[in-house]
Scaffold this active site. Sequence first.
Site, short mmCIF file in Angstrom:
data_model
loop_
_atom_site.label_atom_id
_atom_site.label_comp_id
_atom_site.label_asym_id
_atom_site.label_seq_id
_atom_site.Cartn_x
_atom_site.Cartn_y
_atom_site.Cartn_z
N LYS A 9 0.84 -1.19 0.00
CA LYS A 9 0.00 0.00 0.00
C LYS A 9 0.87 1.24 0.00
CE LYS A 9 -2.19 1.05 3.97
NZ LYS A 9 -3.26 1.22 4.98
N SER A 25 -5.61 4.15 -16.55
CA SER A 25 -4.53 3.62 -15.72
C SER A 25 -4.19 4.63 -14.64
CB SER A 25 -3.27 3.35 -16.56
OG SER A 25 -2.83 4.56 -17.14
N TYR A 58 -4.91 -0.14 -13.42
CA TYR A 58 -3.61 -0.80 -13.47
C TYR A 58 -2.51 0.26 -13.52
CZ TYR A 58 -3.86 0.33 -18.41
OH TYR A 58 -3.96 1.01 -19.59
#
Length: 114
Positions: A9, A25, A58
Amino acid sequence: MMIEVLKSKLHCVTVTEANLNYMGSITIDEDLMDAAGMIAGEKVQIVDNNNGERFETYIIKGERGSGAICLNGAAARKVQVGDVCIIIAYALMDFEEAKSFTPTIVFPKEGNKL
């Protein structure tokens, strides 16, 4: 049994750019990616602390040392430049392995610097 757990994270990064006219993205500074053990093409969840949005996209590599956090394409509509976000990556693991796994959590400083 396989379960999905927190792998890594980036906690409280600041959005530096939102580019609607780019294929979808998130562009992330490569230094931040390395620190969090994230790779280009990896699926991530984005949580915007300012407006409560949660969505998936992504990763695309951003310029190393730039502090770049840029939401691209449709995701650009879900954030504002300056918003504080959490970028979360998950992994599938065997249940027993997951019990002892320790995720990597990175707390960037001002300007998304390490």
